[in-house]
Design an enzyme around this catalytic site. Structure first.
Site, PDB file in Angstrom:
ATOM      1  N   CYS A  18       0.829  -1.207   0.000  1.00  0.00           N
ATOM      2  CA  CYS A  18       0.000   0.000   0.000  1.00  0.00           C
ATOM      3  C   CYS A  18       0.858   1.249   0.000  1.00  0.00           C
ATOM      4  CB  CYS A  18      -0.913   0.000   1.214  1.00  0.00           C
ATOM      5  SG  CYS A  18      -0.001   0.100   2.781  1.00  0.00           S
ATOM      6  N   CYS A  21       4.819   1.700   3.966  1.00  0.00           N
ATOM      7  CA  CYS A  21       6.179   1.647   4.511  1.00  0.00           C
ATOM      8  C   CYS A  21       6.989   2.843   4.026  1.00  0.00           C
ATOM      9  CB  CYS A  21       6.852   0.334   4.101  1.00  0.00           C
ATOM     10  SG  CYS A  21       5.941  -1.137   4.610  1.00  0.00           S
ATOM     11  N   CYS A 127       4.783  -7.179   4.759  1.00  0.00           N
ATOM     12  CA  CYS A 127       4.486  -7.843   3.480  1.00  0.00           C
ATOM     13  C   CYS A 127       5.764  -8.407   2.871  1.00  0.00           C
ATOM     14  CB  CYS A 127       3.815  -6.866   2.526  1.00  0.00           C
ATOM     15  SG  CYS A 127       2.257  -6.194   3.127  1.00  0.00           S
ATOM     16  N   CYS A 165       3.458  -2.847  10.099  1.00  0.00           N
ATOM     17  CA  CYS A 165       2.433  -2.460   9.134  1.00  0.00           C
ATOM     18  C   CYS A 165       1.901  -1.077   9.492  1.00  0.00           C
ATOM     19  CB  CYS A 165       1.307  -3.498   9.116  1.00  0.00           C
ATOM     20  SG  CYS A 165       0.179  -3.346   7.718  1.00  0.00           S
ATOM     21  N   HIS A 205       4.159  -7.045  25.656  1.00  0.00           N
ATOM     22  CA  HIS A 205       3.446  -7.260  26.918  1.00  0.00           C
ATOM     23  C   HIS A 205       4.316  -6.920  28.136  1.00  0.00           C
ATOM     24  CE1 HIS A 205       0.269  -9.106  29.286  1.00  0.00           C
ATOM     25  NE2 HIS A 205       1.120  -9.927  29.865  1.00  0.00           N
ATOM     26  N   CYS A 208       4.528  -2.999  28.393  1.00  0.00           N
ATOM     27  CA  CYS A 208       3.293  -2.236  28.221  1.00  0.00           C
ATOM     28  C   CYS A 208       2.975  -1.439  29.491  1.00  0.00           C
ATOM     29  CB  CYS A 208       2.141  -3.182  27.907  1.00  0.00           C
ATOM     30  SG  CYS A 208       0.577  -2.320  27.649  1.00  0.00           S
ATOM     31  N   CYS A 228      -6.337  -3.326  31.194  1.00  0.00           N
ATOM     32  CA  CYS A 228      -5.612  -4.117  30.203  1.00  0.00           C
ATOM     33  C   CYS A 228      -6.540  -4.463  29.034  1.00  0.00           C
ATOM     34  CB  CYS A 228      -5.092  -5.393  30.854  1.00  0.00           C
ATOM     35  SG  CYS A 228      -4.288  -6.517  29.685  1.00  0.00           S
ATOM     36  N   CYS A 234      -5.982  -7.917  22.475  1.00  0.00           N
ATOM     37  CA  CYS A 234      -4.622  -7.384  22.370  1.00  0.00           C
ATOM     38  C   CYS A 234      -3.631  -8.528  22.112  1.00  0.00           C
ATOM     39  CB  CYS A 234      -4.236  -6.643  23.641  1.00  0.00           C
ATOM     40  SG  CYS A 234      -2.612  -5.853  23.534  1.00  0.00           S
ATOM     41  N   CYS A 243       7.586  -0.909  20.555  1.00  0.00           N
ATOM     42  CA  CYS A 243       6.591   0.181  20.451  1.00  0.00           C
ATOM     43  C   CYS A 243       6.323   0.878  21.791  1.00  0.00           C
ATOM     44  CB  CYS A 243       5.286  -0.346  19.872  1.00  0.00           C
ATOM     45  SG  CYS A 243       5.404  -1.070  18.235  1.00  0.00           S
ATOM     46  N   CYS A 255      -0.288   2.493  19.590  1.00  0.00           N
ATOM     47  CA  CYS A 255      -1.645   1.931  19.460  1.00  0.00           C
ATOM     48  C   CYS A 255      -2.313   1.734  20.818  1.00  0.00           C
ATOM     49  CB  CYS A 255      -1.578   0.606  18.704  1.00  0.00           C
ATOM     50  SG  CYS A 255      -0.892   0.742  17.041  1.00  0.00           S
ATOM     51  N   CYS A 262      -3.080  -3.996  20.611  1.00  0.00           N
ATOM     52  CA  CYS A 262      -2.021  -4.315  19.647  1.00  0.00           C
ATOM     53  C   CYS A 262      -2.556  -5.405  18.721  1.00  0.00           C
ATOM     54  CB  CYS A 262      -0.775  -4.805  20.395  1.00  0.00           C
ATOM     55  SG  CYS A 262       0.466  -5.590  19.341  1.00  0.00           S
ATOM     56  N   CYS A 265       1.186  -6.661  14.314  1.00  0.00           N
ATOM     57  CA  CYS A 265       1.507  -6.495  12.892  1.00  0.00           C
ATOM     58  C   CYS A 265       2.953  -6.813  12.545  1.00  0.00           C
ATOM     59  CB  CYS A 265       1.143  -5.085  12.437  1.00  0.00           C
ATOM     60  SG  CYS A 265       2.240  -3.781  13.051  1.00  0.00           S
TER      61      CYS A 265
END
Length: 294
Positions: A18, A21, A127, A165, A205, A208, A228, A234, A243, A255, A262, A265
Site C-alpha cells: 500500500c 512503509c 508484506c 504495518c 506485553h 506495556c 488491560c 490485544c 513500540c 496503538c 495491539c 503487525c
C-alpha cells in the site's frame, strides 16, 4: 585523515503493498527524510538511494536502466530494499515495475536479479518480510515474502527483516545505520524471524504501561477504557517490538496508548494467524510464550 564521504548505493523496489512503509519512512523525524537522502547517515557514510518509484522524479526506461547499472557496476556493494510482498502467480505478472526494451519487468524478476549481486537485502515491512496482507487467504496472486522467493530461486544472500504495518521509521533507519557502522549483522544480532533484536527483542506485553492492569486482573470492556486490553484481543502477549518504549509520531503515542489493542503487525503470520483482531487470544498460544493468565 580523509574527509571524503563514502556512498552506499541503495535500490528500493516496491511490490504488492500500500506504500505505507514508504510513507512511514518519509515521516522520519530524527534524522528527517531530507537528512537521510542528503546527509551522511553516520559520519563519513551516506546512503545513495538510486531508485525509489514513489519519491524519485525519474521515470520510464531510463530510470529502470539505473537499477540494472547499479547491479552491474556496484555488485556486492549496494543494499536492496524491498517493500511489499512478491506475487508469483502467472509468472509474477500480477505486479510489474515497468518495461525494458518492450518487455514487462515483474517485481519477482527485479528482486531476484538484484538480490544476486546485492550486499544484502532488507525486507521493509511485514508484506516483504512475511507475506503480510497480500498473502492472506485466499491469496489469488500467490504473494510470498522476499525470503521465500529467494529460497525458491536458490539465491543465498543475507536477508534482514524489518516488519511492521508499517515499520517504525527508526527501525529501518537504525538497521541501515547498523550495517554502515558494523557491517552485516551476525546471527546473534537477529532473532529467529531475521529481525534485529535491537528493535524486536522484547515482548510488547513486558513493557506495556498497562501491564499492571493485567497482573491485577483489571481488564477494559471497551476500547478506550482504562485497564488491560487483553480481553479485547490485544496481541501484545505474543508480539515482539519496542513500540511501548519508542512510541510513534516523534514519541507522541502508540496503538495501546491510544486505547486500541495491539494487532501483532510485526509477527510472522500476520494477519491470518492473529485474527480475529478484536477477539481474545487463543490461550494455547499464550502457553507457548509462558504468559500466566488470571
Amino acid at each position: 585523515m580523509s574527509s571524503k564521504v563514502v556512498e552506499c548505493p541503495a535500490v528500493w523496489i516496491a511490490g504488492a503493498s500500500c506504500s505505507g512503509c514508504s510513507i512511514s519512512l518519509l515521516n522520519a523525524v530524527s534524522p528527517s527524510i531530507k537528512n537521510l537522502l542528503i546527509d551522511p547517515v553516520i559520519p563519513g557514510k551516506h546512503v545513495n538511494l538510486r531508485f525509489h518509484a514513489t519519491i524519485m522524479a525519474g521515470q520510464g526506461e531510463p530510470a529502470l536502466k539505473v537499477v540494472r547499472d547499479t547491479a552491474a557496476q556496484r555488485a556486492e556493494e549496494y543494499l536492496l530494499l524491498v517493500e511489499g510482498a512478491i506475487p508469483t502467480a502467472e509468472d509474477g505478472l500480477y505486479c510489474t515495475i515497468g518495461e525494458l526494451e518492450g518487455e514487462e519487468l515483474t517485481v519477482r524478476e527485479a528482486v531476484s536479479e538484484l538480490a544476486r549481486s546485492a550486499l544484502a537485502i532488507i525486507s521493509v515491512g511485514t508484506c516483504a518480510s512475511f507475506g503480510g496482507i497480500p498473502s492472506g487467504s485466499p491469496n489469488p496472486s500467490e504473494a510470498k515474502s522476499v525470503k521465500e522467493v529467494l529460497e525458491e530461486e536458490g539465491i543465498s544472500k543475507p536477508v534482514i527483516n524489518v516488519p511492521g504495518c508499517p515499520p517504525h521509521p527508526d527501525w529501518l533507519v537504525g538497521t541501515i545505520a547498523m550495517v554502515l557502522l558494523n557491517g552485516l549483522p551476525s546471527p546473534d544480532d537477529l532473532d529467529g524471524a531475521l529481525r534485529p533484536k535491537a528493535f524486536y527483542g522484547k515482548l510488547i506485553h513486558d513493557n506495556c504501561p498497562r501491564r499492571a492492569y493485567f497482573d491485577s486482573g483489571q481488564f477494559a470492556r471497551h476500547t478506550g477504557e482504562p485497564g488491560c486490553l487483553y480481553e479485547l484481543g490485544c496481541k501484545g502477549p505474543v508480539t515482539y517490538a519496542d513500540c511501548p518504549l519508542r512510541l510513534w509520531n516523534n514519541g507522541v503515542n502508540w496503538c495501546v496508548g491510544a486505547g486500541s489493542p495491539c494487532i501483532g503487525c510485526v509477527e510472522p503470520g500476520f494477519p491470518d494467524k492473529l485474527q480475529p483482531m478484536f477477539k481474545k487470544l487463543d490461550e494455547t498460544a499464550l502457553e507457548r510464550f509462558k504468559i500466566s493468565v488470571r
